[in-house]
Design a protein around this motif. Structure first.
Motif, PDB file in Angstrom:
ATOM      1  N   TRP A  62       0.884  -1.252   0.007  1.00  0.00           N
ATOM      2  CA  TRP A  62       0.003  -0.027  -0.171  1.00  0.00           C
ATOM      3  C   TRP A  62       1.046   1.254  -0.076  1.00  0.00           C
ATOM      4  CZ3 TRP A  62       1.437   2.833   4.342  1.00  0.00           C
ATOM      5  CH2 TRP A  62       1.742   2.163   5.421  1.00  0.00           C
TER       6      TRP A  62
ATOM      7  N   ASP B 158      -2.231   3.908  -3.196  1.00  0.00           N
ATOM      8  CA  ASP B 158      -2.209   2.617  -4.025  1.00  0.00           C
ATOM      9  C   ASP B 158      -2.625   1.494  -3.218  1.00  0.00           C
ATOM     10  OD1 ASP B 158      -2.578   1.116  -6.249  1.00  0.00           O
ATOM     11  OD2 ASP B 158      -0.356   1.351  -6.602  1.00  0.00           O
ATOM     12  N   ASP B 159      -3.324   0.380  -3.446  1.00  0.00           N
ATOM     13  CA  ASP B 159      -3.121  -0.824  -2.827  1.00  0.00           C
ATOM     14  C   ASP B 159      -3.018  -1.937  -3.689  1.00  0.00           C
ATOM     15  OD1 ASP B 159      -4.486  -0.349   0.157  1.00  0.00           O
ATOM     16  OD2 ASP B 159      -5.540   0.976  -1.276  1.00  0.00           O
ATOM     17  N   GLY B 160      -1.957  -2.584  -3.545  1.00  0.00           N
ATOM     18  CA  GLY B 160      -1.407  -3.726  -4.425  1.00  0.00           C
ATOM     19  C   GLY B 160      -2.100  -5.017  -4.294  1.00  0.00           C
TER      20      GLY B 160
ATOM     21  N   TRP C  26       7.390  -0.086  -9.131  1.00  0.00           N
ATOM     22  CA  TRP C  26       6.190   0.703  -9.348  1.00  0.00           C
ATOM     23  C   TRP C  26       6.636   2.024  -9.393  1.00  0.00           C
ATOM     24  CZ3 TRP C  26       6.657  -2.934  -5.632  1.00  0.00           C
ATOM     25  CH2 TRP C  26       5.931  -3.925  -5.391  1.00  0.00           C
TER      26      TRP C  26
ATOM     27  N   TYR D  35       5.040   5.860 -10.212  1.00  0.00           N
ATOM     28  CA  TYR D  35       3.899   7.012  -9.929  1.00  0.00           C
ATOM     29  C   TYR D  35       4.264   8.095 -10.440  1.00  0.00           C
ATOM     30  CZ  TYR D  35       2.165   3.030  -6.968  1.00  0.00           C
ATOM     31  OH  TYR D  35       2.095   1.876  -6.609  1.00  0.00           O
TER      32      TYR D  35
ATOM     33  N   SER E  92      -0.685   6.054 -10.993  1.00  0.00           N
ATOM     34  CA  SER E  92       0.276   4.707 -11.670  1.00  0.00           C
ATOM     35  C   SER E  92       0.579   5.322 -12.977  1.00  0.00           C
ATOM     36  CB  SER E  92      -0.457   3.618 -11.527  1.00  0.00           C
ATOM     37  OG  SER E  92       0.374   2.534 -12.135  1.00  0.00           O
TER      38      SER E  92
END
Length: 545
Positions: free
Chosen positions: A272, A288-290, A326, A328, A334
């Motif tokens: 997260w 974000d929550d993966g 990741w 952003y 994202s």
């Protein structure tokens, strides 16, 4: 620093044929042996040079009126083009007693186009140019980073107009800062069974992230620490079991925290990301929550203020981990995510990769530090050997150059910094079978081809590891390490020689470093955990650079 060339005015050709051209030099006032050198202004331009003394009084005003100078021939030597003028030039504070910034204040006439700031550390010494800037780039800060700069300093402002005419004024500052490693504040968590995994400096304190262990399980925790080492604010960023793993501050903007929540049983987690204001208010609806199996371990900022997170991804087999990144944009949206794996042993096995830390490389790409692994099959049992890994990833997610440590028996990396054009990484290494792990720092070329040097910075103990690296204003490396169950800070020269070290704790332990960060003024922040009366408590300390 530029030294103006003496020129002769055509209007004075006859007189100067007898007297010669006169140039009293850029620091004529410094040769008098005054305790407090008078400020000097001079002008140079075209085919004429005029000079004169001007003092900067307590109000910062500079008297820039020209005198005839030492060759008084009864002729006005002023050129037709009037030089720029300096209305005031001051420094605050006038005395600095801790590492930090001094601020230059300058007011000059509107025809000024360039300002050269020069530091003079002795009356007879040469000047050192520290900045060449535009006149509107004031107030301007200059960092005093350590006791090496203790003493009296005179700073000169040399203001030039478009034709090269210039005016000069000086102001002084006295520096008395303590040696490296002096405690500014320290903080211990109020609850036992807490630990810090990440730290980031704020203007007057710091923010630390980790977890607090409740009777039901671990919960993530974010804590703001004030300038006195007390709690300014606290928050649980996610309503779930888990932990916060890393934090970064975007100066003047916000705080970005990453971590992981536990998903069911076993090793599965989900990453997260959350955002806070600099005052500690969580920004709802941002982040974000993966997916299940994704783990976020390190965070960095790219050149455009975007956010890059690194960690790993647990495959569906729940056996193999691949390195994951990741990306952003600056608004937290994202951009892309990519997975990297290295299978280099045999077609029947799969390697493990993790990314633990990430740093921006000038030009847009990012450098990730972590580990890869090699499986060796034998008749009794397959053996896993971890190897330190550094790999570059482009701004659009392409993996490129890499370095894998093949010299040590086993190794892994927990920290990374971009230092004077090179990549500096820290972690732990086992030299050979049966040897204990050591905390080690490597300095790599920017193309990741070779390691310039390798330096063990901790004693050979069962829990030795470097957990953070950073750069001082003098091109040295600061490393934070756990050794012998104690917290240590170490300073290395640019060539990898240990020049200073100290133990932050000297209790029975076990204590552990979680992270290190240096603020823009060079102050050292170390965080982790300490043992008090048999209980583990989150811990952080700020020290002078």
């Amino acid at each position: 620093m530029r030294i103006p060339v003496a020129r002769c005015s055509l209007a004075l050709a006859t007189a100067l044929a007898i007297a010669g051209c006169y140039d009293d030099g850029p620091f004529n006032a410094l040769q008098r042996g005054d305790d407090e050198p008078a400020a000097t202004t001079s002008t140079t331009g075209g085919d004429a040079t005029t000079s004169g003394d001007a003092s900067v009084g307590s109000d910062g005003g500079a008297d820039t009126s020209a005198s005839a100078g030492p060759f008084d021939l009864g002729i006005d030597p002023s050129p037709l083009d009037a030089p720029p003028t300096i209305e005031s030039f001051t420094i605050s504070p006038g005395k600095l007693t801790q590492a930090g910034a001094i601020t230059f204040h300058l007011e000059a006439s509107s025809d000024a186009v360039e300002v050269e700031l020069v530091r003079q550390t002795s009356l007879a010494g040469d000047g050192e140019t520290i900045a060449l800037v535009a006149p509107d780039d004031f107030p301007r800060e200059h960092v005093i980073a350590s006791m090496r700069e203790n003493g009296a300093h005179t700073y000169w402002a040399i203001v030039r107009d478009a034709s090269g005419l210039e005016a000069r004024a000086s102001a002084g500052v006295t520096v008395e800062v303590p040696d490296i490693g002096k405690e500014v504040w320290s903080w211990e968590g109020e609850q036992p069974s807490t630990e810090v995994f990440g730290v980031a400096p704020l203007d007057d304190g710091a923010v630390v992230v980790g977890h607090v262990f409740t009777p039901d399980g671990p919960r993530p925790r974010v804590t703001g620490i004030n300038s006195a080492g007390g709690i300014a604010w606290e928050d649980e960023p996610v309503d779930a079991f888990g932990y916060a793993s890393a934090v970064v501050v975007r100066p003047g903007e916000d705080i970005i925290v990453i971590g992981n929540r536990y998903k069911g049983v076993g090793l599965k987690q989900a990453m997260w990301m959350r955002r806070y204001t600099l005052d500690g208010e969580r920004v709802d609806g941002w982040g974000d929550d993966g997916l299940t199996g994704e783990r976020a371990l390190g965070i960095g900022l790219d050149d455009a203020g975007g956010i890059v997170v690194t960690g790993d991804y647990l495959s569906s087999s729940a056996i193999k981990r691949d390195l994951k990144v990741w990306a952003y944009d600056s608004a937290g949206m994202s951009r892309w995510s990519e997975i990297w794996a290295r299978d280099n042993y045999n077609p029947n096995s799969e390697s493990d990769e993790q990314g633990y830390a990430v740093v921006a490389k000038p030009g847009g790409s990012m450098i990730i530090a972590g580990r890869t692994s090699t499986f060796v099959e034998n008749e009794q049992i397959d053996t896993v050997y971890h190897r330190a890994l550094v790999i570059e990833v482009s701004e659009i997610g392409f993996f490129g150059e890499m370095w894998i440590n093949e010299d040590d028996f086993e190794s892994e990396l927990h920290a990374i910094a971009w230092i004077d054009g090179d990549v500096v990484v820290g972690g732990r290494a086992v030299a050979g079978p049966g040897d204990p792990p050591q905390g080690v720092v490597w300095r790599l070329q920017p193309d990741l081809e070779i390691a310039r040097w390798r330096e063990a910075v901790t004693l050979a103990t069962a829990d030795a590891a470097v957990e953070g690296v950073g750069l001082t204003h003098y091109g040295e490396v600061i490393a934070a390490a756990t050794t012998g169950g104690q917290l240590h800070a170490v300073r290395l020269t640019g060539d990898g020689e240990v020049s200073w070290q100290t133990a932050l704790t000297n209790d029975g332990g076990p204590d552990k470093v979680g992270a290190l960060a240096l603020d823009p003024h060079g102050y050292i922040h170390v965080a982790g955990r300490v043992t008090i009366a048999g209980e583990l408590f989150a811990y952080a300390r700020k020290m002078t650079p």
